[in-house]
Design a protein around this motif. Sequence first.
Motif, mmCIF file in Angstrom:
data_model
loop_
_atom_site.group_PDB
_atom_site.id
_atom_site.type_symbol
_atom_site.label_atom_id
_atom_site.label_comp_id
_atom_site.label_asym_id
_atom_site.label_seq_id
_atom_site.Cartn_x
_atom_site.Cartn_y
_atom_site.Cartn_z
ATOM 1 N N PHE A 1 31.257 1.245 -8.459
ATOM 2 C CA PHE A 1 32.183 2.048 -9.265
ATOM 3 C C PHE A 1 31.712 3.460 -9.593
ATOM 4 O O PHE A 1 32.525 4.354 -9.755
ATOM 5 C CB PHE A 1 32.526 1.304 -10.565
ATOM 6 C CG PHE A 1 33.067 -0.064 -10.307
ATOM 7 C CD1 PHE A 1 34.278 -0.222 -9.645
ATOM 8 C CD2 PHE A 1 32.359 -1.190 -10.678
ATOM 9 C CE1 PHE A 1 34.785 -1.476 -9.374
ATOM 10 C CE2 PHE A 1 32.851 -2.453 -10.412
ATOM 11 C CZ PHE A 1 34.070 -2.609 -9.752
ATOM 12 N N HIS B 1 30.362 -0.766 -19.329
ATOM 13 C CA HIS B 1 30.590 0.392 -20.214
ATOM 14 C C HIS B 1 29.681 1.564 -19.829
ATOM 15 O O HIS B 1 30.099 2.716 -19.863
ATOM 16 C CB HIS B 1 30.328 0.015 -21.675
ATOM 17 C CG HIS B 1 31.460 -0.740 -22.314
ATOM 18 N ND1 HIS B 1 32.784 -0.465 -22.047
ATOM 19 C CD2 HIS B 1 31.467 -1.757 -23.217
ATOM 20 C CE1 HIS B 1 33.551 -1.279 -22.763
ATOM 21 N NE2 HIS B 1 32.774 -2.083 -23.473
ATOM 22 N N GLN C 1 31.154 2.956 -16.743
ATOM 23 C CA GLN C 1 32.414 3.670 -17.023
ATOM 24 C C GLN C 1 32.127 5.115 -17.416
ATOM 25 O O GLN C 1 32.716 6.032 -16.847
ATOM 26 C CB GLN C 1 33.179 2.961 -18.156
ATOM 27 C CG GLN C 1 33.888 1.684 -17.695
ATOM 28 C CD GLN C 1 34.494 0.906 -18.862
ATOM 29 O OE1 GLN C 1 33.857 0.698 -19.888
ATOM 30 N NE2 GLN C 1 35.737 0.473 -18.694
ATOM 31 N N TYR D 1 33.076 7.195 -19.631
ATOM 32 C CA TYR D 1 34.265 8.046 -19.768
ATOM 33 C C TYR D 1 34.052 9.207 -20.738
ATOM 34 O O TYR D 1 34.871 10.103 -20.827
ATOM 35 C CB TYR D 1 35.464 7.223 -20.278
ATOM 36 C CG TYR D 1 35.873 6.059 -19.396
ATOM 37 C CD1 TYR D 1 35.617 6.058 -18.032
ATOM 38 C CD2 TYR D 1 36.540 4.966 -19.947
ATOM 39 C CE1 TYR D 1 36.001 4.985 -17.238
ATOM 40 C CE2 TYR D 1 36.930 3.897 -19.160
ATOM 41 C CZ TYR D 1 36.653 3.900 -17.807
ATOM 42 O OH TYR D 1 37.036 2.840 -17.027
ATOM 43 N N THR E 1 39.713 0.818 -22.058
ATOM 44 C CA THR E 1 38.277 0.755 -21.740
ATOM 45 C C THR E 1 37.758 -0.677 -21.841
ATOM 46 O O THR E 1 37.054 -1.166 -20.954
ATOM 47 C CB THR E 1 37.479 1.655 -22.724
ATOM 48 O OG1 THR E 1 38.070 2.958 -22.716
ATOM 49 C CG2 THR E 1 36.023 1.769 -22.336
ATOM 50 N N ILE F 1 39.300 -2.987 -19.107
ATOM 51 C CA ILE F 1 38.653 -2.802 -17.799
ATOM 52 C C ILE F 1 37.289 -3.503 -17.793
ATOM 53 O O ILE F 1 36.935 -4.186 -16.827
ATOM 54 C CB ILE F 1 38.523 -1.301 -17.447
ATOM 55 C CG1 ILE F 1 39.913 -0.720 -17.160
ATOM 56 C CG2 ILE F 1 37.596 -1.100 -16.243
ATOM 57 C CD1 ILE F 1 39.950 0.779 -16.946
ATOM 58 N N VAL G 1 40.795 -0.394 -10.439
ATOM 59 C CA VAL G 1 39.601 0.363 -10.042
ATOM 60 C C VAL G 1 39.955 1.856 -9.895
ATOM 61 O O VAL G 1 39.183 2.736 -10.284
ATOM 62 C CB VAL G 1 39.012 -0.212 -8.729
ATOM 63 C CG1 VAL G 1 37.932 0.695 -8.161
ATOM 64 C CG2 VAL G 1 38.454 -1.604 -8.990
ATOM 65 N N ASP H 1 40.100 3.255 -13.347
ATOM 66 C CA ASP H 1 38.724 3.464 -13.838
ATOM 67 C C ASP H 1 38.181 4.804 -13.332
ATOM 68 O O ASP H 1 37.589 5.573 -14.094
ATOM 69 C CB ASP H 1 37.844 2.294 -13.374
ATOM 70 C CG ASP H 1 36.352 2.605 -13.480
ATOM 71 O OD1 ASP H 1 35.871 2.795 -14.608
ATOM 72 O OD2 ASP H 1 35.684 2.675 -12.430
ATOM 73 N N LYS H 2 38.409 5.069 -12.072
ATOM 74 C CA LYS H 2 37.929 6.320 -11.470
ATOM 75 C C LYS H 2 38.568 7.543 -12.149
ATOM 76 O O LYS H 2 37.900 8.516 -12.478
ATOM 77 C CB LYS H 2 38.273 6.315 -9.977
ATOM 78 C CG LYS H 2 37.146 6.847 -9.147
ATOM 79 C CD LYS H 2 37.341 6.668 -7.662
ATOM 80 C CE LYS H 2 36.207 5.870 -7.063
ATOM 81 N NZ LYS H 2 36.574 4.618 -6.454
ATOM 82 N N ARG I 1 37.211 8.299 -15.478
ATOM 83 C CA ARG I 1 35.889 8.913 -15.404
ATOM 84 C C ARG I 1 35.971 10.385 -15.009
ATOM 85 O O ARG I 1 35.265 11.212 -15.551
ATOM 86 C CB ARG I 1 34.991 8.145 -14.428
ATOM 87 C CG ARG I 1 33.567 8.607 -14.387
ATOM 88 C CD ARG I 1 32.621 7.544 -13.866
ATOM 89 N NE ARG I 1 33.168 6.781 -12.772
ATOM 90 C CZ ARG I 1 33.658 5.542 -12.889
ATOM 91 N NH1 ARG I 1 33.630 4.918 -14.033
ATOM 92 N NH2 ARG I 1 34.173 4.916 -11.840
#
Length: 344
Positions: free
Chosen positions: A175, A225, A228, A230, A242, A245, A298, A301-302, A305
Amino acid sequence: MIKLFTSTNLLLLFYVAAFAQSTSGNANGQNTQRRRFQPKPYSIIINDVAKTKVDTAKIGVAFRNTYPGFATADGYRTKREVTMRIIDTAKSFTIKAIPGEIVVNGKWLKNKKNLAGLAQHLDNAFHKNWSSVDTVKKDGYSLVFINKNSNFDATIQKNLIETYFEVYPKLVSMFNDKATHDVVFVTDTAYNGVAEASGNRILFSTKYMNKFPYDVDVVTHEGMHIVQGYGYSYGRDLVWLTEGIADFIRYKYGVDNVGSKWFLPSFKAKPQGYKDSYRVTARFFEWIDQKIKPGMIVAIDKQLRNGTFKESTWVDLSGKTLDELWAAYSADPVLHLIYSSKNI
Ligand SMILES: [Zn+2]
Protein backbone atom coordinates in the motif's frame (compact mmCIF):
# COMPACT_ATOMS: atom_id res chain seq x y z
CA MET A 1 11.36 23.95 20.32
CA ILE A 2 12.45 23.64 23.91
CA LYS A 3 11.71 26.15 26.62
CA LEU A 4 13.81 26.46 29.68
CA PHE A 5 13.03 28.62 32.61
CA THR A 6 13.91 28.71 36.25
CA SER A 7 11.18 29.44 38.69
CA THR A 8 12.72 30.20 42.07
CA ASN A 9 13.69 33.75 41.27
CA LEU A 10 12.26 33.72 37.74
CA LEU A 11 15.79 34.47 36.63
CA LEU A 12 15.46 33.75 32.98
CA LEU A 13 13.16 32.61 30.26
CA PHE A 14 14.72 31.59 27.01
CA TYR A 15 14.43 29.26 24.10
CA VAL A 16 16.98 26.66 23.22
CA ALA A 17 17.52 25.50 19.64
CA ALA A 18 14.51 24.04 17.89
CA PHE A 19 13.95 20.32 18.13
CA ALA A 20 12.72 18.59 15.02
CA GLN A 21 9.51 16.80 15.89
CA SER A 22 9.51 13.27 14.52
CA THR A 23 6.75 12.65 11.99
CA SER A 24 8.29 9.57 10.47
CA GLY A 25 4.86 7.94 10.14
CA ASN A 26 4.11 10.44 7.41
CA ALA A 27 6.60 9.34 4.82
CA ASN A 28 4.77 11.57 2.39
CA GLY A 29 6.19 15.07 2.88
CA GLN A 30 2.96 16.67 1.74
CA ASN A 31 1.09 15.19 4.66
CA THR A 32 3.65 16.51 7.10
CA GLN A 33 3.19 20.02 5.74
CA ARG A 34 -0.55 19.78 6.15
CA ARG A 35 -0.19 18.92 9.82
CA ARG A 36 -2.64 21.15 11.62
CA PHE A 37 -1.63 21.07 15.21
CA GLN A 38 1.83 21.95 16.38
CA PRO A 39 2.69 19.97 19.49
CA LYS A 40 3.60 21.94 22.59
CA PRO A 41 7.32 22.61 23.06
CA TYR A 42 9.26 20.71 25.67
CA SER A 43 10.05 22.87 28.66
CA ILE A 44 11.83 22.64 31.95
CA ILE A 45 11.25 24.72 35.05
CA ILE A 46 14.13 24.61 37.48
CA ASN A 47 13.19 25.11 41.09
CA ASP A 48 16.45 25.64 42.93
CA VAL A 49 15.21 24.93 46.45
CA ALA A 50 18.77 24.24 47.62
CA LYS A 51 19.95 27.60 46.22
CA THR A 52 22.91 25.96 44.50
CA LYS A 53 23.06 28.63 41.75
CA VAL A 54 24.18 25.87 39.42
CA ASP A 55 24.60 26.72 35.71
CA THR A 56 21.04 26.44 34.33
CA ALA A 57 22.23 26.67 30.72
CA LYS A 58 24.10 23.39 31.23
CA ILE A 59 21.00 21.79 32.70
CA GLY A 60 19.05 23.07 29.69
CA VAL A 61 21.47 21.42 27.26
CA ALA A 62 21.34 18.12 29.16
CA PHE A 63 17.53 18.29 29.15
CA ARG A 64 17.36 19.06 25.45
CA ASN A 65 19.67 16.17 24.65
CA THR A 66 17.67 13.60 26.57
CA TYR A 67 14.05 14.38 27.34
CA PRO A 68 12.52 14.89 23.86
CA GLY A 69 13.97 11.57 22.70
CA PHE A 70 12.73 9.77 25.79
CA ALA A 71 9.27 11.40 25.69
CA THR A 72 8.79 10.76 21.97
CA ALA A 73 9.33 7.04 22.49
CA ASP A 74 7.45 6.94 25.80
CA GLY A 75 4.07 8.00 24.44
CA TYR A 76 2.30 11.09 23.23
CA ARG A 77 0.57 11.59 26.56
CA THR A 78 3.96 11.86 28.22
CA LYS A 79 4.27 15.29 29.83
CA ARG A 80 6.09 17.90 27.80
CA GLU A 81 6.56 20.29 30.72
CA VAL A 82 9.10 19.10 33.23
CA THR A 83 9.85 20.48 36.67
CA MET A 84 13.30 19.96 38.14
CA ARG A 85 13.66 20.39 41.87
CA ILE A 86 17.20 20.86 43.13
CA ILE A 87 17.00 19.86 46.77
CA ASP A 88 19.25 19.96 49.77
CA THR A 89 19.40 16.41 51.03
CA ALA A 90 21.44 13.51 52.32
CA LYS A 91 24.65 12.65 50.49
CA SER A 92 23.59 9.25 49.17
CA PHE A 93 20.74 10.57 47.02
CA THR A 94 21.71 11.64 43.49
CA ILE A 95 18.94 11.95 40.90
CA LYS A 96 15.47 10.54 40.26
CA ALA A 97 13.21 11.19 37.31
CA ILE A 98 9.73 10.31 36.14
CA PRO A 99 7.99 11.83 33.11
CA GLY A 100 7.41 15.48 33.99
CA GLU A 101 9.47 15.53 37.15
CA ILE A 102 13.16 15.46 38.09
CA VAL A 103 14.51 15.62 41.62
CA VAL A 104 18.23 16.09 42.07
CA ASN A 105 20.54 16.50 45.03
CA GLY A 106 22.03 20.03 44.92
CA LYS A 107 25.32 19.01 46.51
CA TRP A 108 25.73 16.19 44.02
CA LEU A 109 24.89 18.48 41.11
CA LYS A 110 27.45 21.11 42.21
CA ASN A 111 30.18 18.56 41.53
CA LYS A 112 31.63 19.49 38.12
CA LYS A 113 31.87 15.91 36.95
CA ASN A 114 28.26 15.18 37.78
CA LEU A 115 27.06 18.35 36.06
CA ALA A 116 29.17 17.57 32.97
CA GLY A 117 27.68 14.07 32.84
CA LEU A 118 24.14 15.21 33.60
CA ALA A 119 22.72 14.21 30.20
CA GLN A 120 23.77 10.61 30.74
CA HIS A 121 22.50 10.61 34.34
CA LEU A 122 19.16 12.05 33.21
CA ASP A 123 18.90 9.56 30.38
CA ASN A 124 19.51 6.65 32.75
CA ALA A 125 17.04 8.02 35.30
CA PHE A 126 14.25 8.43 32.75
CA HIS A 127 14.82 5.03 31.18
CA LYS A 128 14.46 3.38 34.59
CA ASN A 129 10.73 4.04 34.08
CA TRP A 130 10.75 1.40 31.38
CA SER A 131 10.73 -2.22 32.37
CA SER A 132 12.58 -3.35 29.25
CA VAL A 133 13.63 -2.22 25.77
CA ASP A 134 14.29 -4.74 23.02
CA THR A 135 15.28 -4.04 19.45
CA VAL A 136 14.61 -6.63 16.77
CA LYS A 137 15.78 -6.24 13.17
CA LYS A 138 14.90 -8.38 10.20
CA ASP A 139 15.06 -7.95 6.43
CA GLY A 140 15.34 -4.17 6.46
CA TYR A 141 12.68 -3.64 9.12
CA SER A 142 13.16 -2.85 12.78
CA LEU A 143 11.01 -2.93 15.85
CA VAL A 144 11.86 -1.31 19.18
CA PHE A 145 9.69 -2.85 21.89
CA ILE A 146 9.41 -0.64 24.99
CA ASN A 147 7.67 -2.40 27.83
CA LYS A 148 6.52 -0.15 30.66
CA ASN A 149 4.79 -2.92 32.57
CA SER A 150 6.89 -5.35 34.60
CA ASN A 151 3.90 -7.75 34.72
CA PHE A 152 3.47 -7.95 30.97
CA ASP A 153 3.47 -11.53 29.69
CA ALA A 154 6.63 -12.28 27.66
CA THR A 155 4.68 -14.66 25.40
CA ILE A 156 2.34 -11.88 24.33
CA GLN A 157 5.34 -9.68 23.60
CA LYS A 158 6.85 -12.42 21.47
CA ASN A 159 3.58 -12.92 19.56
CA LEU A 160 3.16 -9.20 18.90
CA ILE A 161 6.73 -9.00 17.57
CA GLU A 162 6.18 -12.01 15.32
CA THR A 163 2.95 -10.56 13.99
CA TYR A 164 4.69 -7.27 13.21
CA PHE A 165 7.39 -8.97 11.11
CA GLU A 166 4.84 -11.14 9.39
CA VAL A 167 2.29 -8.51 8.44
CA TYR A 168 3.81 -5.03 8.50
CA PRO A 169 6.35 -5.42 5.65
CA LYS A 170 3.52 -6.85 3.51
CA LEU A 171 1.30 -3.84 4.19
CA VAL A 172 4.14 -1.45 3.37
CA SER A 173 4.95 -3.14 0.08
CA MET A 174 1.29 -3.45 -0.95
CA PHE A 175 0.00 0.00 0.00
CA ASN A 176 2.72 2.55 0.72
CA ASP A 177 6.35 1.75 0.03
CA LYS A 178 7.33 5.14 1.48
CA ALA A 179 6.07 4.19 4.94
CA THR A 180 8.66 3.86 7.66
CA HIS A 181 10.50 0.57 8.20
CA ASP A 182 11.24 1.46 11.81
CA VAL A 183 8.39 1.02 14.24
CA VAL A 184 8.17 1.39 18.01
CA PHE A 185 5.79 -0.63 20.18
CA VAL A 186 5.06 0.67 23.66
CA THR A 187 3.08 -1.21 26.28
CA ASP A 188 1.45 1.20 28.68
CA THR A 189 -0.16 0.39 32.03
CA ALA A 190 -1.94 3.76 32.20
CA TYR A 191 -3.70 3.42 28.86
CA ASN A 192 -7.33 2.27 28.95
CA GLY A 193 -8.07 1.79 25.25
CA VAL A 194 -6.95 -1.19 23.13
CA ALA A 195 -4.13 0.24 21.04
CA GLU A 196 -3.44 3.30 18.96
CA ALA A 197 -0.91 4.45 16.42
CA SER A 198 0.69 7.86 16.09
CA GLY A 199 3.72 8.62 13.96
CA ASN A 200 5.74 5.40 13.91
CA ARG A 201 4.65 4.30 17.39
CA ILE A 202 1.96 1.86 18.40
CA LEU A 203 0.76 2.08 21.97
CA PHE A 204 -0.76 -1.07 23.47
CA SER A 205 -2.83 -1.23 26.61
CA THR A 206 -1.35 -3.95 28.81
CA LYS A 207 -4.72 -4.30 30.55
CA TYR A 208 -6.31 -5.18 27.20
CA MET A 209 -3.51 -7.40 25.94
CA ASN A 210 -3.30 -9.36 29.19
CA LYS A 211 -7.06 -9.93 29.02
CA PHE A 212 -7.15 -10.79 25.29
CA PRO A 213 -3.65 -12.17 24.64
CA TYR A 214 -4.75 -13.94 21.44
CA ASP A 215 -5.78 -10.67 19.73
CA VAL A 216 -2.46 -10.28 17.90
CA ASP A 217 -4.00 -8.78 14.78
CA VAL A 218 -4.34 -5.53 16.70
CA VAL A 219 -0.88 -5.17 15.13
CA THR A 220 -2.41 -5.46 11.65
CA HIS A 221 -5.01 -2.75 12.28
CA GLU A 222 -2.56 -0.36 13.96
CA GLY A 223 0.23 -1.17 11.51
CA MET A 224 -2.16 -0.19 8.71
CA HIS A 225 -2.61 3.21 10.40
CA ILE A 226 1.14 3.79 10.10
CA VAL A 227 0.99 2.73 6.44
CA GLN A 228 -2.06 4.97 5.83
CA GLY A 229 -0.15 8.09 6.95
CA TYR A 230 -2.99 10.37 5.84
CA GLY A 231 -1.78 13.23 8.05
CA TYR A 232 -4.17 15.49 9.90
CA SER A 233 -5.81 17.33 7.03
CA TYR A 234 -9.04 15.34 6.97
CA GLY A 235 -9.96 16.08 10.56
CA ARG A 236 -12.61 14.21 12.55
CA ASP A 237 -15.08 13.85 9.66
CA LEU A 238 -13.27 10.96 8.02
CA VAL A 239 -12.21 9.04 11.11
CA TRP A 240 -14.88 6.44 10.25
CA LEU A 241 -13.27 5.97 6.83
CA THR A 242 -9.73 5.68 8.21
CA GLU A 243 -10.86 3.15 10.83
CA GLY A 244 -13.05 1.28 8.33
CA ILE A 245 -10.09 0.87 5.97
CA ALA A 246 -7.83 -0.31 8.81
CA ASP A 247 -10.35 -3.00 9.77
CA PHE A 248 -10.99 -3.91 6.12
CA ILE A 249 -7.24 -4.49 5.74
CA ARG A 250 -7.20 -6.45 8.99
CA TYR A 251 -10.02 -8.61 7.59
CA LYS A 252 -8.09 -9.22 4.38
CA TYR A 253 -4.52 -9.55 5.67
CA GLY A 254 -4.72 -10.27 9.39
CA VAL A 255 -2.41 -13.21 10.13
CA ASP A 256 -4.93 -15.08 12.28
CA ASN A 257 -8.34 -13.46 12.58
CA VAL A 258 -9.89 -16.76 13.68
CA GLY A 259 -7.27 -17.18 16.41
CA SER A 260 -7.77 -13.52 17.30
CA LYS A 261 -11.52 -14.28 17.70
CA TRP A 262 -12.22 -11.39 15.39
CA PHE A 263 -15.19 -11.42 13.03
CA LEU A 264 -17.20 -8.93 11.05
CA PRO A 265 -20.65 -8.26 12.56
CA SER A 266 -23.74 -9.23 10.61
CA PHE A 267 -25.44 -6.46 8.70
CA LYS A 268 -27.85 -4.14 10.53
CA ALA A 269 -30.11 -1.77 8.60
CA LYS A 270 -29.45 1.85 9.53
CA PRO A 271 -29.26 5.12 7.57
CA GLN A 272 -25.62 6.01 6.87
CA GLY A 273 -24.61 2.90 8.81
CA TYR A 274 -21.12 3.11 7.29
CA LYS A 275 -20.42 5.88 9.80
CA ASP A 276 -20.50 3.26 12.57
CA SER A 277 -16.88 2.76 11.50
CA TYR A 278 -14.48 -0.11 12.26
CA ARG A 279 -15.90 -3.59 11.49
CA VAL A 280 -19.33 -2.35 10.33
CA THR A 281 -17.61 -0.23 7.69
CA ALA A 282 -15.09 -2.98 6.93
CA ARG A 283 -17.93 -5.37 6.04
CA PHE A 284 -19.46 -2.72 3.76
CA PHE A 285 -16.06 -2.26 2.09
CA GLU A 286 -15.71 -5.99 1.57
CA TRP A 287 -19.14 -5.94 -0.08
CA ILE A 288 -17.98 -3.09 -2.38
CA ASP A 289 -14.83 -5.10 -3.15
CA GLN A 290 -16.81 -8.24 -3.99
CA LYS A 291 -19.95 -6.84 -5.60
CA ILE A 292 -19.17 -3.40 -7.03
CA LYS A 293 -15.52 -2.95 -7.88
CA PRO A 294 -12.53 -5.00 -6.75
CA GLY A 295 -9.67 -2.78 -5.60
CA MET A 296 -11.85 0.27 -5.03
CA ILE A 297 -11.10 0.58 -1.32
CA VAL A 298 -7.38 0.30 -2.00
CA ALA A 299 -7.76 3.09 -4.59
CA ILE A 300 -9.52 5.23 -1.96
CA ASP A 301 -6.69 4.55 0.50
CA LYS A 302 -4.23 5.81 -2.10
CA GLN A 303 -6.24 8.98 -2.74
CA LEU A 304 -6.53 9.68 0.97
CA ARG A 305 -2.75 9.46 1.20
CA ASN A 306 -1.91 11.62 -1.80
CA GLY A 307 -4.53 14.21 -0.91
CA THR A 308 -6.82 13.76 -3.93
CA PHE A 309 -9.73 12.12 -2.14
CA LYS A 310 -13.03 14.02 -2.38
CA GLU A 311 -16.67 13.20 -1.72
CA SER A 312 -17.06 12.72 -5.49
CA THR A 313 -14.41 9.96 -5.44
CA TRP A 314 -17.16 7.42 -4.66
CA VAL A 315 -19.04 8.41 -7.82
CA ASP A 316 -15.87 8.63 -9.90
CA LEU A 317 -14.89 5.08 -8.98
CA SER A 318 -18.26 3.32 -8.81
CA GLY A 319 -20.86 5.50 -10.50
CA LYS A 320 -22.70 5.76 -7.18
CA THR A 321 -22.57 8.18 -4.27
CA LEU A 322 -21.58 6.84 -0.87
CA ASP A 323 -25.22 6.85 0.27
CA GLU A 324 -26.31 5.09 -2.92
CA LEU A 325 -23.66 2.43 -2.31
CA TRP A 326 -24.90 1.97 1.25
CA ALA A 327 -28.52 1.71 0.00
CA ALA A 328 -27.50 -0.95 -2.53
CA TYR A 329 -25.61 -2.82 0.20
CA SER A 330 -28.62 -2.58 2.54
CA ALA A 331 -30.84 -4.07 -0.16
CA ASP A 332 -28.62 -7.14 -0.56
CA PRO A 333 -26.01 -7.45 2.19
CA VAL A 334 -25.33 -11.19 1.88
CA LEU A 335 -21.60 -11.92 1.68
CA HIS A 336 -19.33 -14.91 1.73
CA LEU A 337 -16.59 -14.10 4.21
CA ILE A 338 -13.33 -15.99 4.63
CA TYR A 339 -11.23 -15.38 7.73
CA SER A 340 -7.51 -16.01 8.03
CA SER A 341 -6.42 -18.70 10.45
CA LYS A 342 -3.14 -20.27 11.48
CA ASN A 343 -4.90 -23.59 12.01
CA ILE A 344 -6.02 -24.19 8.44
ZN1 LIG B 1 -7.75 2.39 14.43
